[in-house]
Scaffold this motif. Structure first.
Motif: not given
Ligand code: HEM
Length: 527
Positions: A5, A24, A85-86, A93, A183, A187, A275, A283, A307, A365, A368, A373, A395
């Motif tokens: 992100g 950021r 998914g992640q 993205t 990314r 983890n 997004s 999450h 982590f 979470l 974090l 980030f 966001r």
């Molecule tokens: C331990 C697991 C995860 C952590 C620590 C994590 C952490 C984060 C963080 C820090 C952001 C940025 C937040 C911001 O400042 O806007 C983010 C964005 C995002 N996360 Fe996660 N996330 C995790 C798992 C997932 C999973 C499982 C999905 C979807 C199935 C997901 C989908 C997204 C999406 C779509 C975004 C926005 C764009 C991008 O990809 O950067 N995340 N996540």
């Protein structure tokens, strides 16, 4: 270093939105050589702007705090799907292609590679012929590089069970994963998913290319891998997280709201509603602790450790390679009983299921690691900017995202059949967070103008932890378009069927069975 992100949003017709959160920098502005042009990876706004409908900071902090108290329910989806998914999010993205951003990038590369397509460029980069991406490949230019774990506690070093890592002189350089999207080392669970995908590609190369001329071998392997991956997402992943009826409707009858009628070959955009809100569904699936493997059993595989034993969210526990004791046991993350492989099943009490998709996320979470980030490492443990729920809500605020109610109206106007949540449903939910901690005014603001992320999670509470209504529609349509816009596409090649699983089937368990040659010693090397 790209992290989750770190995007700011170049929204079509609106320019750059969302400067910073948590210290950021805006990513687009960081790239001087492309700052003057429209970035080929473009976000778009699907619905209307949420002007005048955003929650204030005090309210977002309070809601973020309630959401991250870890009060959500247990779900049924095998926990591996959280990190699949992640991984998929990173394929889709913006930040993923930062590997080429700002350095030695030709406009042609930018156009080809900076699209939100489900084309696995988080695995392949720009391909072996690209000077910036050649480092992801073995000398043959066809196999992907893999890494080797480090022997520990009686477990040998094992080839193929860690990400490939740097060979510089400092520990930080040696630790750095050589993958297109850093990314995917955020983890350990997503890193091990990436390792499985490397293995999948390499096994396709080794077993499926008979008769293919050398110059065509890489591209053929990529086609086979990408189409199987898309098939698995469409038939296995999506129906687990979204209402099956919505997924079928979108894939059988086409999109109603997003980029309807555009030429399939046109580069897709990325809707910020997906997004910034809907695909952040994952999450809420993250667990506080896992029965990770034989060594880190009985919930001792905590998220904090996942982590620590990664190169981005932590420091691999002070090592420069993953120690063998942390290699995943995929039998605990995916249910091989689905593929009729009882010898690859673990007892129910060893199996990990994701948390239910609802308005709650687990407590870790809320704190974090700042490295996830690009936050200041000295940030206080309770700093709200470390709270992922607060970050997500902020966001949305930064890009004036439409509310859940606005998106429900918008989709209905596009002919989508859905039932809007009532105010009472938004207020009370079903097994998700309670809003008692908010003042009456704060609660009223949330119920009237519900942030989209919160809204789609509330919807899921009323469908046993599966997105429905607004959330399911936006996720399914974005996936459909992202497959359509991919060079290799099961949407455009409607006659294609998988060949690497049983009877036209290809689920995540089939992908793993193929990649790991059905061997227990590979799927769970610690036993
Ligand atoms: C331990 C697991 C995860 C952590 C620590 C994590 C952490 C984060 C963080 C820090 C952001 C940025 C937040 C911001 O400042 O806007 C983010 C964005 C995002 N996360 Fe996660 N996330 C995790 C798992 C997932 C999973 C499982 C999905 C979807 C199935 C997901 C989908 C997204 C999406 C779509 C975004 C926005 C764009 C991008 O990809 O950067 N995340 N996540």
């Amino acid at each position: 270093m790209a992290t989750h992100g770190s995007e700011s949003f170049f929204v079509l017709g609106e320019g750059l939105l969302g400067e910073t959160v948590g210290g950021r920098e805006p990513t687009v502005a960081l790239a001087p050589n492309v700052a003057a042009v429209t970035p080929p990876f473009r976000f778009s706004r699907l619905g209307p702007k949420g002007s005048g409908k955003q929650l204030n900071e005090t309210n977002r902090k309070k809601i973020g705090s309630l959401m991250a108290a870890g009060t959500g329910g247990q779900g049924q989806i095998p926990a591996g799907f959280t990190y699949l998914g992640q991984f998929t999010d990173h394929d889709l993205t913006f930040d993923k292609t930062i590997v080429t951003f700002g350095e030695h990038v030709s406009p042609a590369q930018l156009v080809q590679n900076r699209s939100p397509s489900l084309d696995l460029d988080s695995l392949y980069g720009a391909g072996p012929a690209d000077p910036e991406s050649a480092k992801f490949y073995e000398a043959d230019g066809i196999h992907l590089k893999h890494g080797t774990s480090k022997a520990a506690d009686g477990f040998a070093a094992l080839d193929g069970f860690d990400l490939p890592r740097g060979a510089g002189t400092t520990n930080a350089q040696k630790r750095k994963a050589i993958v297109p999207d850093p990314r995917n080392d955020e983890n350990l669970a997503v890193a091990q998913t990436h390792c499985a995908m490397i293995r999948f590609h390499n096994r396709v190369v080794d077993t499926q290319l008979g008769g293919v001329p050398p110059s065509q071998r890489f591209i053929k392997a990529r086609e086979i891998v990408t189409k199987h991956y898309q098939w698995m997402l469409r038939t296995d992943y999506l129906p687990r997280v979204c209402a099956q009826g919505v997924v079928n409707d979108v894939f059988n009858n086409g999109r109603k709201a997003f980029e309807v009628g555009v030429p399939a070959t046109q580069v897709p955009t990325m809707p910020i509603e997906f997004s910034v809100a809907c695909f952040r569904l994952g999450h809420s699936m993250v667990r506080r602790a896992y029965n990770w493997n034989k060594v880190f059993d009985d919930h001792t595989g905590t998220l904090d450790y996942l982590f620590i034993f990664s190169g981005l969210g932590g420091d691999l526990g002070g090592e420069t390679r993953l120690i063998s004791t942390w290699i995943a046991d995929f039998r605990r993350l995916y249910d091989f009983g689905e593929a009729n492989k009882p010898t690859l099943e673990v007892p129910a009490n060893k199996f990990n299921r994701a948390m239910r998709i609802d308005t709650s996320i687990v407590d870790p979470l809320r704190h974090l690691p700042p490295s996830t980030f690009e936050g200041d490492p000295s940030m206080g443990f309770n700093d709200p900017e470390r709270n992922l729920a607060f970050r997500n809500l902020t966001r949305a605020n930064m890009c004036t995202l439409a509310t859940g109610q606005q998106m429900a109206n918008f989709l209905k106007n596009k002919g989508v059949t859905l039932t809007k949540l009532t105010s009472a449903q938004i207020r009370e939910g079903q097994g998700g967070i309670e809003l008692g901690g908010l003042t009456k005014t704060q609660r009223h603001a949330l119920v009237q103008n519900t942030p989209l992320w919160f809204y789609i999670l509330r919807e899921a509470e009323f469908d046993a932890g599966r997105l429905k209504g607004v959330g399911a529609r936006i996720v399914a349509e974005t996936f459909h378009r992202a497959m359509e816009g991919s060079q290799f596409s099961i949407v455009n090649d409607a006659t294609w069927h998988p060949t690497l699983g049983p009877n036209n089937t290809f689920r995540m368990v089939d992908l793993l069975l193929f990649a790991f040659d059905e061997q227990k010693t590979l799927l769970a090397p610690l036993g």
